[in-house]
Design a protein around this motif. Structure first.
Motif, PDB file in Angstrom:
ATOM      1  N   ARG A  21     -12.250   7.894   4.498  1.00  0.00           N
ATOM      2  CA  ARG A  21     -12.222   6.902   3.128  1.00  0.00           C
ATOM      3  C   ARG A  21     -12.075   5.767   3.418  1.00  0.00           C
ATOM      4  O   ARG A  21     -11.244   5.495   4.225  1.00  0.00           O
ATOM      5  N   ARG A  22     -12.604   4.588   2.920  1.00  0.00           N
ATOM      6  CA  ARG A  22     -12.490   3.459   3.223  1.00  0.00           C
ATOM      7  C   ARG A  22     -11.026   2.788   2.429  1.00  0.00           C
ATOM      8  O   ARG A  22     -10.497   1.633   2.562  1.00  0.00           O
ATOM      9  N   GLU A  23     -10.445   3.552   1.472  1.00  0.00           N
ATOM     10  CA  GLU A  23      -9.343   3.275   0.694  1.00  0.00           C
ATOM     11  C   GLU A  23      -8.085   2.809   1.567  1.00  0.00           C
ATOM     12  O   GLU A  23      -7.817   3.413   2.363  1.00  0.00           O
ATOM     13  N   GLU A  47      -1.388   3.782   0.812  1.00  0.00           N
ATOM     14  CA  GLU A  47      -0.261   3.159   0.199  1.00  0.00           C
ATOM     15  C   GLU A  47       0.571   2.386   1.214  1.00  0.00           C
ATOM     16  O   GLU A  47       0.788   2.826   2.204  1.00  0.00           O
TER      17      GLU A  47
END
Length: 212
Positions: free
Chosen positions: A28-30, A33
């Motif tokens: 996923r590209r997110e 944190e």
């Protein structure tokens, strides 16, 4: 006080972590944190090394220019690799997503510094390759620390080491050991992808155990 002993529940969780430590190719590209990558690297620094030399060097690749150079190297090498297969194998190889270079939010190049002074040469007089082996141990530790935090790692091995080193402007003596894509997996499975798609099944441990 921690006495270094572990209960059965922990041992079971560790075995489960080992089963889930898989090479991730789809991310996923997110972004991660902010604390996650430093935490993973801190855990990786606990890895053993010959003579306590800690010869690994972590280089996070952020610039678009450097990433594109690595992507170009992969494209060239991947095309050459494809030429080595024919028929169904070639079709299957083409269908595999062999790199997370486009989607993974973190790219981490891992180098070995051969001339590291730390450790004073202990343990590497007859087998100097133990420095590189130590780097691989740190990578494995990083991989487990990442997986325990729900983060996937993919090792991109289809690259030109010299081109990557030049693109990242590292000292000439440093040797590229791994180029890692790191991020949240697009999907999870405890079964290796190459086994799932029929490329290669795992074999039994007994085939690799010998007594002399």
């Amino acid at each position: 006080m921690d006495d270094g002993t572990f209960d059965d529940a922990f041992v079971g969780d560790l075995d489960r972590l080992l089963r889930w430590r898989r090479d991730v190719r789809c991310f996923r590209r997110e972004p991660l944190e902010p604390h996650v990558l430093p935490d993973i690297l801190d855990a990786a620094e606990l890895a053993p090394s010959v003579g306590n030399s800690q010869p690994w060097r972590w280089v996070e690749v952020r610039s678009a220019e450097a990433r594109q150079s690595v992507r170009d190297s992969f494209t060239r090498c991947n095309a050459d690799a494809l030429d080595g297969y024919t028929g169904e194998r070639a079709q299957l190889y083409s269908s595999l997503k062999l790199a997370g270079l486009d989607d993974a939010p973190v790219h981490l190049a891992v180098f070995c510094e051969p001339g590291v002074e730390q450790g004073r040469g202990l343990g590497r007089q007859t087998v100097p390759e133990t420095l590189e082996y130590s780097v691989v141990t740190a990578i494995s530790t990083l991989w487990l620390a990442a997986r325990a935090r729900g983060v996937g790692v993919g090792w991109v091995s289809i690259l030109e080491p010299e081109e990557v080193s030049e693109a990242l402007a590292v000292p000439p003596a440093w040797k590229l050991v791994a180029y890692l894509c790191i991020g949240y997996p697009a999907h999870d499975s405890e079964t290796p992808e190459l086994e799932r798609v029929g490329w290669q099944s795992r074999t039994s441990a007994g085939e690799r155990f010998f007594v002399r």
